[in-house]
Motif scaffolding. Sequence first.
Motif, PDB file in Angstrom:
ATOM      1  N   ASP B  83      26.492  26.243 -19.847  1.00 23.89           N
ATOM      2  CA  ASP B  83      27.403  25.721 -18.893  1.00 23.89           C
ATOM      3  C   ASP B  83      28.888  25.319 -19.413  1.00 23.89           C
ATOM      4  O   ASP B  83      29.822  25.461 -18.932  1.00 23.89           O
ATOM      5  CB  ASP B  83      26.625  24.639 -18.215  1.00 23.89           C
ATOM      6  CG  ASP B  83      25.633  23.748 -18.726  1.00 23.89           C
ATOM      7  OD1 ASP B  83      25.704  23.780 -20.037  1.00 23.89           O
ATOM      8  OD2 ASP B  83      24.974  23.063 -18.040  1.00 23.89           O
ATOM      9  N   VAL B  86      30.529  28.684 -20.457  1.00 26.47           N
ATOM     10  CA  VAL B  86      31.141  29.230 -19.113  1.00 26.47           C
ATOM     11  C   VAL B  86      32.413  28.371 -18.488  1.00 26.47           C
ATOM     12  O   VAL B  86      33.344  28.860 -18.307  1.00 26.47           O
ATOM     13  CB  VAL B  86      29.984  29.313 -18.242  1.00 26.47           C
ATOM     14  CG1 VAL B  86      30.483  29.761 -16.755  1.00 26.47           C
ATOM     15  CG2 VAL B  86      28.947  30.572 -18.568  1.00 26.47           C
ATOM     16  N   VAL B  97      31.151  23.168 -12.995  1.00 25.99           N
ATOM     17  CA  VAL B  97      30.450  24.557 -13.033  1.00 25.99           C
ATOM     18  C   VAL B  97      29.103  24.478 -12.330  1.00 25.99           C
ATOM     19  O   VAL B  97      28.219  23.537 -12.720  1.00 25.99           O
ATOM     20  CB  VAL B  97      30.281  25.141 -14.215  1.00 25.99           C
ATOM     21  CG1 VAL B  97      29.447  26.203 -14.539  1.00 25.99           C
ATOM     22  CG2 VAL B  97      31.842  25.359 -14.885  1.00 25.99           C
ATOM     23  N   ILE B  99      25.807  26.924 -11.891  1.00 31.14           N
ATOM     24  CA  ILE B  99      25.136  28.207 -12.025  1.00 31.14           C
ATOM     25  C   ILE B  99      24.330  28.461 -11.239  1.00 31.14           C
ATOM     26  O   ILE B  99      23.338  27.888 -10.542  1.00 31.14           O
ATOM     27  CB  ILE B  99      24.562  28.133 -13.317  1.00 31.14           C
ATOM     28  CG1 ILE B  99      25.569  28.141 -14.500  1.00 31.14           C
ATOM     29  CG2 ILE B  99      23.630  29.478 -13.456  1.00 31.14           C
ATOM     30  CD1 ILE B  99      24.729  28.181 -15.773  1.00 31.14           C
ATOM     31  N   THR B 100      24.550  29.719 -10.227  1.00 26.19           N
ATOM     32  CA  THR B 100      23.738  29.656  -8.788  1.00 26.19           C
ATOM     33  C   THR B 100      22.689  30.871  -8.935  1.00 26.19           C
ATOM     34  O   THR B 100      21.625  30.900  -8.220  1.00 26.19           O
ATOM     35  CB  THR B 100      24.577  30.191  -7.704  1.00 26.19           C
ATOM     36  OG1 THR B 100      25.432  31.388  -8.093  1.00 26.19           O
ATOM     37  CG2 THR B 100      25.249  28.936  -7.313  1.00 26.19           C
ATOM     38  N   SER B 114      25.863  34.326 -11.887  1.00 33.76           N
ATOM     39  CA  SER B 114      27.008  33.621 -10.917  1.00 33.76           C
ATOM     40  C   SER B 114      27.088  32.305 -10.735  1.00 33.76           C
ATOM     41  O   SER B 114      26.500  31.482 -11.236  1.00 33.76           O
ATOM     42  CB  SER B 114      26.412  34.161  -9.249  1.00 33.76           C
ATOM     43  OG  SER B 114      24.909  33.676  -9.128  1.00 33.76           O
ATOM     44  N   VAL B 115      28.416  31.858 -10.694  1.00 34.54           N
ATOM     45  CA  VAL B 115      28.892  30.498 -10.837  1.00 34.54           C
ATOM     46  C   VAL B 115      30.091  30.283  -9.544  1.00 34.54           C
ATOM     47  O   VAL B 115      30.734  31.144  -9.402  1.00 34.54           O
ATOM     48  CB  VAL B 115      29.736  30.485 -12.253  1.00 34.54           C
ATOM     49  CG1 VAL B 115      30.264  29.189 -12.546  1.00 34.54           C
ATOM     50  CG2 VAL B 115      28.720  30.892 -13.379  1.00 34.54           C
ATOM     51  N   ARG B 117      32.920  27.737  -9.518  1.00 33.60           N
ATOM     52  CA  ARG B 117      33.749  26.986 -10.479  1.00 33.60           C
ATOM     53  C   ARG B 117      34.556  25.805  -9.473  1.00 33.60           C
ATOM     54  O   ARG B 117      35.463  26.116  -8.677  1.00 33.60           O
ATOM     55  CB  ARG B 117      34.788  27.762 -11.120  1.00 33.60           C
ATOM     56  CG  ARG B 117      35.621  27.029 -12.039  1.00 33.60           C
ATOM     57  CD  ARG B 117      37.344  27.836 -12.054  1.00 33.60           C
ATOM     58  NE  ARG B 117      38.061  26.990 -13.095  1.00 33.60           N
ATOM     59  CZ  ARG B 117      38.924  25.952 -12.762  1.00 33.60           C
ATOM     60  NH1 ARG B 117      38.740  25.596 -11.543  1.00 33.60           N
ATOM     61  NH2 ARG B 117      39.674  25.592 -13.572  1.00 33.60           N
TER      62      ARG B 117
END
Lengths: 391, 364
Positions: B83, B86, B97, B99-100, B114-115, B117
């Motif tokens: 994380d 990214v 962030v 993260i999905t 997928s993220v 932001r």
Amino acid sequence: MKLFGNGRGGRGSAAPVVFLVAAALGVSCSRPPTPLEISLVPASGSTAAFVRVTGLSPAEARTLHASPLSDAAWAEILRVRVTGNDELNVAGTYSVTSGAVEFRPRFPFDPGRSYSVQFDGNRLPSPRQAVVTHTIEVPAGPVSARTQVASIAPTGGVWPENLLRFYIQFSAPMSRATALGFVRLVDESGAEVKEAFLPLDVDLWNGDRTRFTVFFDPGRVKRGIRPNVELGRALHAGRKYAIVVDAAWPDAHGRPLASEFRYAFKAMPAEERAVAPADWKVGAPPAGSRNALVVTFPWALDRGLLQRAIGVQPAGGTPIEGVIAIDEGERSWRFTPSASWSPGAHELVVLSILEDPAGNRVGRAFEIEMFQKPLTNPGERVTVPFTIAGR
Amino acid sequence: MKSALKLAFVLGVAALSVSAQVAARPVAAVPAGPAFQSIGPLAFGPDGTLFAGDRDAAMIYAVNLGAQAAGASQGTADVTGLDQKVAAVLGTAASEVVITDLAVHPTSHNSFISVMRGQGADAKPALVRVDGAGTIAIVDLAKTTATSVTLPNPPVATVTGRGNPRTQTIMDMALVNGRLVVAGLSNEDFASKLWSVPYPFATADRGTSIEIFHGNHGRLETNSPIFSFVPYNVAGQPTVIAGYLCTPLVKIPMSALKPGEKVLGTTIAELGAGNRPIDMIVYTKGGQEYLLMSNTSRGVMKIPTSQFATNAPITASVGGTKGAFETIASLQGVEQLDLLDNGRTILIVRGADGARSLTTVVLP
């Protein structure tokens, strides 16, 4: 801005460097190159803020423009990093204009965050022995009032012991964090009632993240389901409880809430009947007025669904425009039309998705017998007739 | 009415009745890449098409990644401090962030993450690729092409000019026999519904919504939402294996997923209370097929699939668990999971310090 010459010093040792750079570029010794300068170009209209490095000679800019550089090669020349991160470059695009190099981040720079920018002239196709660094920061926006919990619904302080869902309404948009770790059910002694809710790590925000939905664990709510058998319902009629929302839940700006929020309520016997619009009391205003139509329910219905699952129209006509208000306790629904009422037959249009907070919906209670056939299906909508009397 | 409908852009997977053909909006080709408002669940089709869910726009995109399907090196290398790294590439801090999801490309075996932001209303979606060298790259979505389908509208009876606060979180999706099957959970109505739409997306068939029940303890049935599912052939029959809260495993034959039918799944295992499934994959090891399932509080479970055809339906209360499975003690803190290749799984693991890592593990 800081200017370093060949890593040997700061401004004080610039003169010999200028000489070397000028010699390398084949420029007249009498005319030192323009110093490289990093700046942040502020956002303008739809253009986000970006980094600009000026001071390149026309020849340097031309050479750079003609060089097919990869992103990695560009990042060797112009490096933008979140301050404190010494490893990875911020992704973005590079371009060359007359006398300047520009870096546009893939995502706009965060207001209030600082970024470290370095331009290394040694890496240019026509190297210049100069390394320039600068820290940039987009100004932070104005500080808004701290976010707080505005309300919790069902309102009114009494919940059926088989309650399925409640809504937490906030005064301003929240972060994407879910309710996990921030919402507790406590009993009269202040002890937490464990495993009361559906796992709270699921994104159940509304569109602007001002309302979060919390589901009680339906397995504990529903009779005969294993968690219900083993743990019983989380709520017991006659007892008092509170929902506690932790102030640490971050809002959209990453700030904690203004304060912890407690909503006290008393549990009532379970509500296990299907919603029956035919049993509602409709208080119709007179024609010519813009008084509210008041619909009263035998028990509280779901505040969220009441906003969209009931409409008003002339019998067989099209929906009337107006404003909905829901009274404290969700036992009555008011509709104030935009234009005066016309006399004649009207109807409430009730979508069958309308539920009470225990999940009982129009024509179908939450708990239904297994293999019941046919499944009760009232259709998409039912209507409730009423009359607007002439004056 | 039109203005109200325009405002009602937060949509539902399946808000009509069981008998309704869902009135989804027309599908559309997106000539210049997908215009995500948000990005959540990911699933690859066998040809490398990336299905990506957009909760805020209530859409699902089918993205052709083109040359960006593969980085400089095949596979996925482990990334510690995922994380933070990214976030650095996205120009922000790890706290900004979210993260999905995680999905592995079927041929490059690069991992796509997928993220979101940012945390607030101006949060932006991003798709990140990690290759075999551990290089983190942002996919330039403008250089991809996509088709899309809009999830069905939630019904509205009112004309109030107010936005509709109903939203639909996409819990899981998979391409099954030419149809994209989607499981969702609404923030207003609570039910187990699968939405099934043909792929390639076409205006002629906007899909169907199916309400699923599963038998539970004889007298009552439940329609609790499905949190994770995987397509699997049970005795040669295409089937959805679905994981529910607290944690029954249920099989639903694809042939039963017809609108207008009361679809009743069969509970084939009970995997423990106080838990929900996160992700599922199917793999083969030593000639035996297994389901690997990550959970919120019961770790990662390895479940032999041979029992799916033979287990007697569970219709009585189970004290504890029922059905064969093994909890993989070495796998802790697993938040996302996908199959990396025939021998390994790729995980996003949250450590005790809260930092996340992308970690490759030999399939148990």
